[in-house]
Design a protein around this motif. Structure first.
Motif, mmCIF file in Angstrom:
data_model
loop_
_atom_site.group_PDB
_atom_site.id
_atom_site.type_symbol
_atom_site.label_atom_id
_atom_site.label_comp_id
_atom_site.label_asym_id
_atom_site.label_seq_id
_atom_site.Cartn_x
_atom_site.Cartn_y
_atom_site.Cartn_z
ATOM 1 N N LYS A 63 0.814 -1.213 0.000
ATOM 2 C CA LYS A 63 0.000 0.000 0.000
ATOM 3 C C LYS A 63 0.850 1.268 0.000
ATOM 4 O O LYS A 63 0.318 2.363 -0.188
ATOM 5 C CB LYS A 63 -0.921 0.010 1.224
ATOM 6 N N GLU A 64 2.150 1.120 0.234
ATOM 7 C CA GLU A 64 3.011 2.298 0.265
ATOM 8 C C GLU A 64 3.258 2.802 -1.154
ATOM 9 O O GLU A 64 3.461 2.016 -2.079
ATOM 10 C CB GLU A 64 4.348 1.980 0.939
ATOM 11 N N LYS A 65 3.248 4.114 -1.309
ATOM 12 C CA LYS A 65 3.517 4.713 -2.612
ATOM 13 C C LYS A 65 4.995 5.055 -2.718
ATOM 14 O O LYS A 65 5.678 5.279 -1.718
ATOM 15 C CB LYS A 65 2.669 5.972 -2.811
ATOM 16 N N CYS A 87 -0.746 -2.545 -14.178
ATOM 17 C CA CYS A 87 -1.582 -2.442 -12.982
ATOM 18 C C CYS A 87 -2.944 -3.048 -13.301
ATOM 19 O O CYS A 87 -3.597 -2.651 -14.277
ATOM 20 C CB CYS A 87 -1.725 -0.978 -12.563
ATOM 21 N N TYR A 102 5.795 -1.380 -4.348
ATOM 22 C CA TYR A 102 5.075 -0.129 -4.142
ATOM 23 C C TYR A 102 3.699 -0.218 -4.787
ATOM 24 O O TYR A 102 3.429 -1.096 -5.608
ATOM 25 C CB TYR A 102 5.841 1.050 -4.737
ATOM 26 N N ALA A 103 2.825 0.707 -4.420
ATOM 27 C CA ALA A 103 1.493 0.764 -5.012
ATOM 28 C C ALA A 103 1.565 1.419 -6.387
ATOM 29 O O ALA A 103 2.578 1.998 -6.777
ATOM 30 C CB ALA A 103 0.548 1.537 -4.092
ATOM 31 N N CYS A 104 0.485 1.306 -7.122
ATOM 32 C CA CYS A 104 0.422 1.907 -8.450
ATOM 33 C C CYS A 104 0.544 3.424 -8.320
ATOM 34 O O CYS A 104 -0.139 4.041 -7.493
ATOM 35 C CB CYS A 104 -0.893 1.538 -9.129
ATOM 36 N N PRO A 105 1.384 4.059 -9.118
ATOM 37 C CA PRO A 105 1.534 5.513 -8.979
ATOM 38 C C PRO A 105 0.308 6.299 -9.428
ATOM 39 O O PRO A 105 0.202 7.489 -9.123
ATOM 40 C CB PRO A 105 2.748 5.817 -9.866
ATOM 41 N N HIS A 106 -0.633 5.649 -10.128
ATOM 42 C CA HIS A 106 -1.812 6.367 -10.620
ATOM 43 C C HIS A 106 -3.030 6.154 -9.725
ATOM 44 O O HIS A 106 -3.603 7.113 -9.209
ATOM 45 C CB HIS A 106 -2.135 5.928 -12.046
ATOM 46 N N CYS A 107 -3.408 4.885 -9.504
ATOM 47 C CA CYS A 107 -4.626 4.601 -8.737
ATOM 48 C C CYS A 107 -4.344 4.136 -7.316
ATOM 49 O O CYS A 107 -5.290 3.857 -6.565
ATOM 50 C CB CYS A 107 -5.471 3.555 -9.461
ATOM 51 N N SER A 108 -3.070 4.000 -6.936
ATOM 52 C CA SER A 108 -2.657 3.602 -5.578
ATOM 53 C C SER A 108 -3.133 2.204 -5.203
ATOM 54 O O SER A 108 -3.280 1.888 -4.016
ATOM 55 C CB SER A 108 -3.157 4.610 -4.533
#
Length: 245
Positions: A63-65, A87, A102-108
């Motif tokens: 869940k971390e960006k 993603c 890491y999480a998706c940089p667009h939709c997290s």
């Protein structure tokens, strides 16, 4: 106190009545106290990168960006990610700059499920083992080539091997010059010698840890830029982005 003929008389000096100071007993030191710890050989850049990636996959929750913001090049400027290529939440194509833990940089959204996380961890451990075996095989091959090169020429006992001589940097030798000068008045000549000692050049030292600067494509703007006023039919070639007079 009764004294006899063989009893020793007390000295008249005050220092004779002082008791000798007791010396502290020396504690035996451990034999291994001066020995230092054996240093492990330094790991290569590829192994350090794989170990850092495997540690991030094991410790993160998904869940971390990315603190650097990720990359939105969609594999146009960088290679496609070998671990999470897309993603599953928004369909964003991910390049190798976007790390899988890491999480998706667009939709997290999380890029890895629990099953995919354990599978990727086992895959990274296998890649680390293969990389270590590959580097060890390469090291043994280079050592065998060095032994073969040494065996090509006879080596005397106590002499330096050719491989060691070739690996040693060559030092510039000092050059001596003699100059003959003649005095016009006295008609005598003088011989002077000068020694020129060149300075050996040393390569520039590099830092052990070099931080690579990676170009990241920023996220697209949230609002789409468009022309809000209606076009003029009489002048369709006008620049609609300019303000109307």
């Amino acid at each position: 106190m009764r004294r006899t003929a063989w009893s020793k008389a007390a000295g008249s000096v005050p220092s004779d009545r002082l008791r000798p100071a007791q010396r502290p007993q020396s504690v035996p030191q451990k034999q291994n106290q001066g020995k230092g710890k054996t240093q492990e050989p330094s790991k290569s850049k590829a192994i350090r990168k794989l170990e850092s990636l495997a540690e991030g996959v094991r410790k993160s929750f998904g869940k971390e960006k990315d603190p650097n913001g990720g990359c939105f090049c969609q594999a146009r400027e960088h290679d496609l990610s070998p671990y999470t290529a897309i993603c599953r939440g928004c369909g964003l194509i991910l390049c190798a700059i976007n790390l899988p833990y890491y999480a998706c940089p667009h939709c997290s959204a999380a890029l890895l499920s629990d099953i995919a996380r354990s599978s990727l961890s086992a895959r990274l451990d296998e890649e680390i083992s293969k990389q270590v075996a590959k580097e060890e095989e390469e090291r043994l091959r280079v050592a065998q080539q060095a032994r073969d090169a040494e065996g090509a020429f006879p080596v005397l006992l106590g002499s330096t091997t050719p491989s060691v001589l070739s690996s040693m940097p060559s030092r510039p030798t000092a050059q001596t010059h003699k100059i003959l000068s003649l005095n016009s008045k006295t008609k005598k000549y003088t011989v002077s010698s000068y020694t020129n000692t060149p300075v050996s050049s040393r390569p520039a030292s590099r830092a052990e840890s070099e931080v690579e600067e990676v170009h990241r494509v920023a996220a697209p703007p949230k609002e789409v830029d468009f022309v809000k006023r209606t076009p003029d039919r009489k002048h369709p070639w006008n620049n609609m982005r300019m303000e109307a007079p």
